[in-house]
Scaffold this active site. Structure first.
Site, PDB file in Angstrom:
ATOM      1  N   CYS A 189     -10.261  45.028  -0.509  1.00  0.00           N
ATOM      2  CA  CYS A 189     -11.573  45.577  -0.168  1.00  0.00           C
ATOM      3  C   CYS A 189     -11.553  46.317   1.173  1.00  0.00           C
ATOM      4  CB  CYS A 189     -12.595  44.444  -0.117  1.00  0.00           C
ATOM      5  SG  CYS A 189     -12.120  43.147   1.045  1.00  0.00           S
ATOM      6  N   ASP A 247      -1.333 -13.310   6.013  1.00  0.00           N
ATOM      7  CA  ASP A 247      -0.433 -13.834   7.046  1.00  0.00           C
ATOM      8  C   ASP A 247      -0.244 -15.337   6.912  1.00  0.00           C
ATOM      9  OD1 ASP A 247       0.315 -11.521   8.457  1.00  0.00           O
ATOM     10  OD2 ASP A 247      -1.691 -11.416   9.333  1.00  0.00           O
ATOM     11  N   LYS A 275      -8.447 -29.361  -8.527  1.00  0.00           N
ATOM     12  CA  LYS A 275      -9.479 -28.720  -7.699  1.00  0.00           C
ATOM     13  C   LYS A 275      -9.931 -29.714  -6.623  1.00  0.00           C
ATOM     14  CE  LYS A 275     -14.005 -26.684  -7.890  1.00  0.00           C
ATOM     15  NZ  LYS A 275     -15.290 -26.892  -8.492  1.00  0.00           N
ATOM     16  N   ILE A 280       7.468  -9.589   5.307  1.00  0.00           N
ATOM     17  CA  ILE A 280       8.380  -8.781   4.486  1.00  0.00           C
ATOM     18  C   ILE A 280       8.894  -7.567   5.252  1.00  0.00           C
ATOM     19  CG2 ILE A 280       8.507  -7.432   2.344  1.00  0.00           C
ATOM     20  CD1 ILE A 280       6.269  -9.363   1.282  1.00  0.00           C
ATOM     21  N   LYS A 316       8.965  -4.561  14.361  1.00  0.00           N
ATOM     22  CA  LYS A 316       9.447  -4.719  12.982  1.00  0.00           C
ATOM     23  C   LYS A 316      10.522  -3.685  12.622  1.00  0.00           C
ATOM     24  CE  LYS A 316       5.084  -6.840  11.575  1.00  0.00           C
ATOM     25  NZ  LYS A 316       4.297  -7.322  10.434  1.00  0.00           N
TER      26      LYS A 316
HETATM   27  O1  PMT Z   1      -5.377  -1.380  -0.482  1.00  0.00           O
HETATM   28  P1  PMT Z   1      -6.453  -0.418  -0.027  1.00  0.00           P
HETATM   29  O2  PMT Z   1      -7.843  -0.919  -0.363  1.00  0.00           O
HETATM   30  O3  PMT Z   1      -6.195   0.977  -0.533  1.00  0.00           O
HETATM   31  O4  PMT Z   1      -6.428  -0.361   1.556  1.00  0.00           O
HETATM   32  C1  PMT Z   1      -5.332   0.155   2.237  1.00  0.00           C
HETATM   33  C2  PMT Z   1      -4.952  -0.694   3.454  1.00  0.00           C
HETATM   34  C3  PMT Z   1      -6.074  -0.678   4.465  1.00  0.00           C
HETATM   35  C4  PMT Z   1      -4.676  -2.133   3.002  1.00  0.00           C
HETATM   36  C5  PMT Z   1      -3.633  -0.082   4.020  1.00  0.00           C
HETATM   37  O5  PMT Z   1      -3.884   1.213   4.458  1.00  0.00           O
HETATM   38  C6  PMT Z   1      -3.073  -0.912   5.170  1.00  0.00           C
HETATM   39  O6  PMT Z   1      -3.483  -0.821   6.295  1.00  0.00           O
HETATM   40  N1  PMT Z   1      -2.059  -1.770   4.871  1.00  0.00           N
HETATM   41  C7  PMT Z   1      -1.483  -2.727   5.837  1.00  0.00           C
HETATM   42  C8  PMT Z   1      -2.309  -3.981   5.889  1.00  0.00           C
HETATM   43  C9  PMT Z   1      -1.725  -5.020   6.833  1.00  0.00           C
HETATM   44  O7  PMT Z   1      -1.453  -6.117   6.410  1.00  0.00           O
HETATM   45  O8  PMT Z   1      -1.537  -4.616   8.069  1.00  0.00           O
HETATM   46  P2  PMT Z   1      -0.900  -5.545   9.258  1.00  0.00           P
HETATM   47  O9  PMT Z   1      -1.113  -4.749  10.469  1.00  0.00           O
HETATM   48  O10 PMT Z   1      -1.457  -6.932   9.177  1.00  0.00           O
HETATM   49  O11 PMT Z   1       0.647  -5.625   8.890  1.00  0.00           O
HETATM   50  C10 PMT Z   1       1.611  -4.730   9.419  1.00  0.00           C
HETATM   51  C11 PMT Z   1       2.684  -4.447   8.410  1.00  0.00           C
HETATM   52  O12 PMT Z   1       3.418  -5.634   8.100  1.00  0.00           O
HETATM   53  C12 PMT Z   1       2.185  -3.902   7.091  1.00  0.00           C
HETATM   54  O13 PMT Z   1       3.103  -2.893   6.674  1.00  0.00           O
HETATM   55  C13 PMT Z   1       2.257  -5.097   6.138  1.00  0.00           C
HETATM   56  O14 PMT Z   1       2.519  -4.690   4.773  1.00  0.00           O
HETATM   57  C14 PMT Z   1       3.452  -5.853   6.716  1.00  0.00           C
HETATM   58  N2  PMT Z   1       3.401  -7.290   6.484  1.00  0.00           N
HETATM   59  C15 PMT Z   1       2.441  -8.055   7.084  1.00  0.00           C
HETATM   60  C16 PMT Z   1       2.457  -9.421   6.917  1.00  0.00           C
HETATM   61  C17 PMT Z   1       3.454 -10.006   6.107  1.00  0.00           C
HETATM   62  N3  PMT Z   1       3.501 -11.298   5.914  1.00  0.00           N
HETATM   63  N4  PMT Z   1       4.379  -9.212   5.513  1.00  0.00           N
HETATM   64  C18 PMT Z   1       4.376  -7.876   5.693  1.00  0.00           C
HETATM   65  O15 PMT Z   1       5.219  -7.156   5.143  1.00  0.00           O
END
Ligand code: PMT
Length: 408
Positions: free
Chosen positions: A158, A280, A290, A308, A344
């Protein structure tokens, strides 16, 4: 030859740049692609069916219910046939129709009936591009997961100048080559990813458990996107309401301990993405019966679940080549997330503020900051989890390729 034997379904829309589709067909042919073309009603005002069929050496598809269809459902057959769909030019009207989910002609019906990668190549006047309505529609389409090639800045048909000029056929070819190059690389090398998602349930007794609001959506979208980019993906998912696509392998688990055991089975893996909200804490033991209401609460003792992500990060023998963690925080989000990334041993951590009701847990939207251990930080404002997953997956792919380069 990344486009060799790729099946491209080209939809020619109604704009002056439609004439460039003829050039594109020739270029795609030189790259040994198979091409089928849908010519829209308005596209026909700019190029003829005869010139397209002469160049593409095949029938041009025009009507959803045409007489030549011999009773076949072209919209299904074409969408299943294609490796990718390319809409050129994607006009403001076409973008508007797609954003509303219209299916009033063969082109829109095919796209609606398809789960294939769809690339839109916009072309329009700069004011039309900048109009709030168009920008809103584009945003919707981004959130649906469509990919855009261009537009470019430049002089338009244009005579005006600005953003809206269609990408050239060569730019389109180069974009597609790059897309398929990466996809084929990950497929050929059998690169594998494990994604954790959803909540875990830690049972106190047969009917009560500790859990959280995670819907599993964010992790599921990341797994889907990685799989579409050619990565062989396993999703380890806690209990969710998701109707999982069979494009990815899904392992369903309930507790954190089960998730931990499943992830160990996928090792060694090239990429691990921990999106799950693993509880956690868990009860020291699950009561067989129960618990009565008047139970002595001291009976419910808690212990920590295995971490994990930390296990993967500190696993010297089997550490994934790329480890991505998520971080759910309500305050000091960036600082706390960076600390988590180091603790981590992750390569990337995706921080989200989970204090808002509109983003994070159990909604369709998220707002995240991607933090890399090389100091790079990218903030993505509130968008659909699908859109965010596409950006995270792209980041994962590029970081993985960088790591591979460094190791070689
Ligand atoms: O599932 P949705 O409704 O779609 O929502 C997405 C979400 C908000 C859950 C996602 O975006 C998110 O934030 N996931 C991480 C949740 C979490 O547990 O965050 P954290 O800051 O507590 O943990 C940190 C990391 O350690 C995460 O990668 C978690 O997967 C990992 N972790 C934590 C505890 C554990 N015992 N084992 C793990 O592997």
């Amino acid at each position: 030859m990344n486009l060799k034997n790729k099946k491209i379904l080209l939809i020619v829309g109604g704009g002056i740049s439609a004439y460039k589709s003829l050039d594109l067909i020739r270029l795609l042919q030189r790259k040994s692609c198979s091409i089928k073309v849908i010519l829209t009603k308005t596209g026909k005002k700019f190029v003829t069916s005869l010139s397209i069929s002469s160049l593409s050496k095949s029938r041009v598809f025009e009507d959803t219910f045409g007489e030549k269809n011999n009773g076949k459902m072209d919209h299904i057959a074409l969408s299943r046939w294609a490796d990718a769909i390319l809409v050129l030019p994607s006009t403001a009207n076409f973008i508007s129709k797609l954003s509303r989910g219209s299916a009033d002609d063969l082109a829109t019906t095919v796209i609606l009936a398809s789960d294939k990668e769809t690339f839109l190549v916009p072309a329009m006047n700069v004011r039309m591009w900048e109009h709030k309505a168009t920008q809103k529609n584009l945003n919707t389409l981004f959130n649906y997961g469509y990919k855009f090639i261009g537009p470019q800045d430049g002089e338009m048909a244009c005579g005006e100048y600005g953003k809206g000029k269609m990408s050239s056929p060569r730019q389109i070819i180069s974009y597609l080559e790059n897309f398929f190059k990466q996809k084929d690389y990950f497929k050929k090398k059998n690169i594998r990813a494990t994604v954790t998602t959803g909540p875990t349930r830690e049972y106190i007794d047969p009917v009560r458990y500790i859990s959280n609001e995670s819907s599993g959506k964010q992790g599921y979208e990341i797994a889907l996107e990685l799989s579409r980019l050619g990565v062989k993906t396993t999703l380890i998912s806690g209990p969710t309401n998701i109707n999982y696509s069979n494009e990815i392998k899904v392992k369903k688990i309930v507790s954190g301990k089960q998730m931990f055991n499943e992830i160990k089975k996928t090792l060694p893996t090239d990429i691990a993405v921990c999106t799950a909200a693993v509880s956690d804490f868990k009860p020291l033991m699950k009561n067989k019966q129960k618990l009565k209401k008047k139970v002595n609460l001291d009976k419910i003792q808690l212990e920590q679940n295995p971490d994990i992500l930390e296990f993967l990060g500190k696993n010297n023998r089997n550490k994934p080549k790329l480890l991505v963690g998520f971080s759910a925080e309500t305050e000091n989000i960036i600082k706390n997330s960076i600390e988590k990334m180091h603790e981590k041993h992750c390569d990337i951590i995706v921080a989200n503020d989970v204090s808002s009701k509109e983003t994070g847990f159990n909604v369709d939207f998220n707002e995240v900051t991607i933090i890399e251990n090389n100091g790079e930080i990218q903030k993505i404002k509130k968008s659909s989890k699908k859109f965010i997953a596409a950006i995270i997956a792209k980041k994962i792919i590029n970081s993985f390729l960088d790591i591979k380069k460094r190791l070689n």
